[in-house]
Design a protein around this motif. Structure first.
Motif, PDB file in Angstrom:
ATOM      1  N   ASP A 113       4.091   0.772 -11.203  1.00 48.03           N
ATOM      2  CA  ASP A 113       2.866   1.130 -11.902  1.00 48.03           C
ATOM      3  C   ASP A 113       1.668   0.445 -11.251  1.00 48.03           C
ATOM      4  OD1 ASP A 113       1.629   2.428 -14.396  1.00 48.03           O
ATOM      5  OD2 ASP A 113       0.863   0.362 -14.462  1.00 48.03           O
ATOM      6  N   LEU A 114       0.647   1.227 -10.974  1.00 53.63           N
ATOM      7  CA  LEU A 114      -0.537   0.709 -10.293  1.00 53.63           C
ATOM      8  C   LEU A 114      -1.267  -0.336 -11.127  1.00 53.63           C
ATOM      9  CD1 LEU A 114      -2.444   0.926  -7.836  1.00 53.63           C
ATOM     10  CD2 LEU A 114      -3.647   2.750  -9.063  1.00 53.63           C
ATOM     11  N   VAL A 115      -1.449  -0.054 -12.411  1.00 53.05           N
ATOM     12  CA  VAL A 115      -2.277  -0.925 -13.251  1.00 53.05           C
ATOM     13  C   VAL A 115      -1.543  -2.194 -13.653  1.00 53.05           C
ATOM     14  CG1 VAL A 115      -3.544  -1.068 -15.439  1.00 53.05           C
ATOM     15  CG2 VAL A 115      -3.639   1.031 -14.067  1.00 53.05           C
ATOM     16  N   THR A 116      -0.306  -2.068 -14.084  1.00 52.21           N
ATOM     17  CA  THR A 116       0.393  -3.241 -14.629  1.00 52.21           C
ATOM     18  C   THR A 116       1.160  -4.062 -13.598  1.00 52.21           C
ATOM     19  OG1 THR A 116       2.362  -1.949 -15.191  1.00 52.21           O
ATOM     20  CG2 THR A 116       0.646  -2.153 -16.891  1.00 52.21           C
ATOM     21  N   LEU A 137       1.099  -3.310  -9.559  1.00 48.77           N
ATOM     22  CA  LEU A 137       0.555  -3.413  -8.205  1.00 48.77           C
ATOM     23  C   LEU A 137      -0.796  -4.107  -8.151  1.00 48.77           C
ATOM     24  CD1 LEU A 137       1.651   0.104  -6.957  1.00 48.77           C
ATOM     25  CD2 LEU A 137       2.636  -2.102  -6.321  1.00 48.77           C
ATOM     26  N   ARG A 138      -1.747  -3.692  -8.985  1.00 50.66           N
ATOM     27  CA  ARG A 138      -3.077  -4.310  -8.920  1.00 50.66           C
ATOM     28  C   ARG A 138      -3.042  -5.811  -9.211  1.00 50.66           C
ATOM     29  NH1 ARG A 138      -6.657   0.615 -11.266  1.00 50.66           N
ATOM     30  NH2 ARG A 138      -6.898   1.705  -9.273  1.00 50.66           N
ATOM     31  N   PRO A 139      -2.263  -6.268 -10.194  1.00 53.48           N
ATOM     32  CA  PRO A 139      -2.190  -7.726 -10.371  1.00 53.48           C
ATOM     33  C   PRO A 139      -1.640  -8.450  -9.138  1.00 53.48           C
ATOM     34  CG  PRO A 139      -1.418  -6.628 -12.353  1.00 53.48           C
ATOM     35  CD  PRO A 139      -1.598  -5.553 -11.300  1.00 53.48           C
ATOM     36  N   ARG A 140      -0.637  -7.873  -8.480  1.00 53.80           N
ATOM     37  CA  ARG A 140      -0.095  -8.487  -7.265  1.00 53.80           C
ATOM     38  C   ARG A 140      -1.119  -8.477  -6.141  1.00 53.80           C
ATOM     39  NH1 ARG A 140       5.445  -5.526  -6.323  1.00 53.80           N
ATOM     40  NH2 ARG A 140       5.484  -6.788  -4.432  1.00 53.80           N
ATOM     41  N   ILE A 141      -1.806  -7.352  -5.987  1.00 56.76           N
ATOM     42  CA  ILE A 141      -2.837  -7.246  -4.952  1.00 56.76           C
ATOM     43  C   ILE A 141      -3.970  -8.225  -5.236  1.00 56.76           C
ATOM     44  CG2 ILE A 141      -4.603  -5.719  -3.975  1.00 56.76           C
ATOM     45  CD1 ILE A 141      -2.521  -3.396  -4.526  1.00 56.76           C
ATOM     46  N   GLY A 142      -4.353  -8.334  -6.500  1.00 54.87           N
ATOM     47  CA  GLY A 142      -5.412  -9.272  -6.878  1.00 54.87           C
ATOM     48  C   GLY A 142      -5.034 -10.710  -6.564  1.00 54.87           C
ATOM     49  N   ALA A 143      -3.803 -11.088  -6.875  1.00 53.83           N
ATOM     50  CA  ALA A 143      -3.339 -12.452  -6.590  1.00 53.83           C
ATOM     51  C   ALA A 143      -3.311 -12.699  -5.085  1.00 53.83           C
ATOM     52  CB  ALA A 143      -1.959 -12.675  -7.201  1.00 53.83           C
ATOM     53  N   LEU A 144      -2.862 -11.711  -4.333  1.00 57.57           N
ATOM     54  CA  LEU A 144      -2.852 -11.853  -2.874  1.00 57.57           C
ATOM     55  C   LEU A 144      -4.271 -11.953  -2.322  1.00 57.57           C
ATOM     56  CD1 LEU A 144       0.008  -9.375  -1.976  1.00 57.57           C
ATOM     57  CD2 LEU A 144      -0.022 -11.830  -1.477  1.00 57.57           C
ATOM     58  N   SER A 145      -5.189 -11.220  -2.908  1.00 56.43           N
ATOM     59  CA  SER A 145      -6.581 -11.275  -2.459  1.00 56.43           C
ATOM     60  C   SER A 145      -7.177 -12.662  -2.677  1.00 56.43           C
ATOM     61  CB  SER A 145      -7.412 -10.209  -3.177  1.00 56.43           C
ATOM     62  OG  SER A 145      -6.959  -8.914  -2.815  1.00 56.43           O
ATOM     63  N   VAL A 146      -6.864 -13.262  -3.806  1.00 53.99           N
ATOM     64  CA  VAL A 146      -7.321 -14.633  -4.075  1.00 53.99           C
ATOM     65  C   VAL A 146      -6.744 -15.578  -3.028  1.00 53.99           C
ATOM     66  CG1 VAL A 146      -7.116 -16.573  -5.713  1.00 53.99           C
ATOM     67  CG2 VAL A 146      -7.699 -14.278  -6.552  1.00 53.99           C
ATOM     68  N   ASP A 147      -5.453 -15.426  -2.732  1.00 56.85           N
ATOM     69  CA  ASP A 147      -4.808 -16.264  -1.731  1.00 56.85           C
ATOM     70  C   ASP A 147      -5.393 -16.020  -0.336  1.00 56.85           C
ATOM     71  OD1 ASP A 147      -3.197 -17.277  -3.737  1.00 56.85           O
ATOM     72  OD2 ASP A 147      -1.423 -16.130  -3.158  1.00 56.85           O
ATOM     73  N   MET A 170       0.800  -1.224   0.000  1.00 55.77           N
ATOM     74  CA  MET A 170       0.000   0.000   0.000  1.00 55.77           C
ATOM     75  C   MET A 170       0.832   1.274   0.000  1.00 55.77           C
ATOM     76  SD  MET A 170      -2.904  -1.018  -0.556  1.00 55.77           S
ATOM     77  CE  MET A 170      -2.833  -2.760  -1.007  1.00 55.77           C
ATOM     78  N   GLU A 171       2.076   1.225   0.453  1.00 57.73           N
ATOM     79  CA  GLU A 171       2.927   2.404   0.326  1.00 57.73           C
ATOM     80  C   GLU A 171       3.157   2.714  -1.150  1.00 57.73           C
ATOM     81  OE1 GLU A 171       7.285   4.235   1.596  1.00 57.73           O
ATOM     82  OE2 GLU A 171       6.767   2.186   2.220  1.00 57.73           O
ATOM     83  N   GLN A 172       3.397   1.663  -1.943  1.00 56.83           N
ATOM     84  CA  GLN A 172       3.589   1.861  -3.381  1.00 56.83           C
ATOM     85  C   GLN A 172       2.305   2.348  -4.061  1.00 56.83           C
ATOM     86  OE1 GLN A 172       6.273   1.441  -5.782  1.00 56.83           O
ATOM     87  NE2 GLN A 172       7.318   1.911  -3.871  1.00 56.83           N
ATOM     88  N   VAL A 173       1.159   1.795  -3.634  1.00 59.39           N
ATOM     89  CA  VAL A 173      -0.125   2.247  -4.180  1.00 59.39           C
ATOM     90  C   VAL A 173      -0.311   3.734  -3.860  1.00 59.39           C
ATOM     91  CG1 VAL A 173      -2.643   2.024  -4.017  1.00 59.39           C
ATOM     92  CG2 VAL A 173      -1.205  -0.033  -4.101  1.00 59.39           C
ATOM     93  N   ALA A 174      -0.040   4.097  -2.622  1.00 65.30           N
ATOM     94  CA  ALA A 174      -0.166   5.495  -2.217  1.00 65.30           C
ATOM     95  C   ALA A 174       0.779   6.382  -3.028  1.00 65.30           C
ATOM     96  CB  ALA A 174       0.118   5.633  -0.720  1.00 65.30           C
ATOM     97  N   ALA A 175       1.999   5.914  -3.242  1.00 65.46           N
ATOM     98  CA  ALA A 175       2.974   6.705  -3.995  1.00 65.46           C
ATOM     99  C   ALA A 175       2.496   6.940  -5.425  1.00 65.46           C
ATOM    100  CB  ALA A 175       4.333   6.003  -3.986  1.00 65.46           C
ATOM    101  N   TYR A 176       1.966   5.900  -6.049  1.00 63.39           N
ATOM    102  CA  TYR A 176       1.442   6.066  -7.417  1.00 63.39           C
ATOM    103  C   TYR A 176       0.306   7.085  -7.422  1.00 63.39           C
ATOM    104  CZ  TYR A 176      -0.480   5.117 -11.998  1.00 63.39           C
ATOM    105  OH  TYR A 176      -0.935   5.274 -13.280  1.00 63.39           O
ATOM    106  N   LYS A 177      -0.620   6.938  -6.484  1.00 63.97           N
ATOM    107  CA  LYS A 177      -1.754   7.868  -6.413  1.00 63.97           C
ATOM    108  C   LYS A 177      -1.271   9.285  -6.097  1.00 63.97           C
ATOM    109  CE  LYS A 177      -5.263   4.431  -5.183  1.00 63.97           C
ATOM    110  NZ  LYS A 177      -6.224   3.997  -4.131  1.00 63.97           N
TER     111      LYS A 177
END
Length: 188
Positions: free
Chosen positions: A123-126, A128-138, A47-54
């Motif tokens: 990059d948030l789209v390419t 961070l979000r894929p990593r967050i999505g994979a972690l959410s599934v896990d 989330m630090e990286q997500v915040a930085a991108y935003k």
């Protein structure tokens, strides 16, 4: 889940188990609770990286439309995993709120420090979000697999301690853990 993912989870669970200080009553806590803890930490650590991108792109932390879509998709995954819908919703909403709490912490910090741009941002789209999505599934899988262990008080003593990575934002960790445990008052 691939064989590599299973191996990664087993190694993470073992490392977490070995790194945790002895906690009264949790010697028999199942690996699923440890895996769940590690996944929660890993997700919030992004989330630090997500915040930085935003921050760099002058985007709002809150995105109600995206959050509603994520909740809907994650609820579907939760149903497929066999999670009780009330527990799943509480868990998912708490993970999103804890993520936003971490992001708000960094926005406030950068505002106070007068930071114009954060360097080294993923990059948030390419990325961070894929990593967050994979972690959410896990995370959903870990919640489903750890169901009976999560009812045991020893899971509370494993989940409650604020991890080193989140010492600056303990509120975020408490929100995330409350999403797992609910409003339990039966455990110390």
């Amino acid at each position: 889940m691939t064989e590599t993912d299973h191996l990664r989870h087993a190694v993470l669970a073992l490392l977490i188990f070995l790194a945790l200080p002895p906690l009264a009553g949790c010697a028999d806590t199942a690996n699923e609770v440890l895996v769940l803890r590690r996944l929660m930490i890993e997700r919030l650590d992004l989330m630090e990286q997500v915040a930085a991108y935003k921050w760099n792109n002058k985007l709002s932390i809150d995105d109600p439309v995206r959050e509603a879509n994520v909740l809907k998709a994650t609820m579907a995954r939760s149903r497929a995993a066999g999670l009780d819908p009330k527990i799943a919703q509480r868990f998912i909403v708490a993970q999103m709120e804890s993520a936003k709490t971490v992001q708000r912490y960094y926005f406030d910090l950068w505002r106070q420090q007068g930071v114009a741009q954060v360097t080294g941002v993923s990059d948030l789209v390419t990325e961070l979000r894929p990593r967050i999505g994979a972690l959410s599934v896990d995370l959903i899988a870990a919640m489903a697999e750890g169901g009976s262990q999560l009812a045991d008080c020893s899971s509370t003593s494993v989940l409650r301690p604020v991890p080193q990575e989140l010492l600056n934002v303990p509120r975020a960790w408490n929100i995330a853990v409350d999403g797992v445990l609910g409003e339990r008052r039966d455990c110390p």
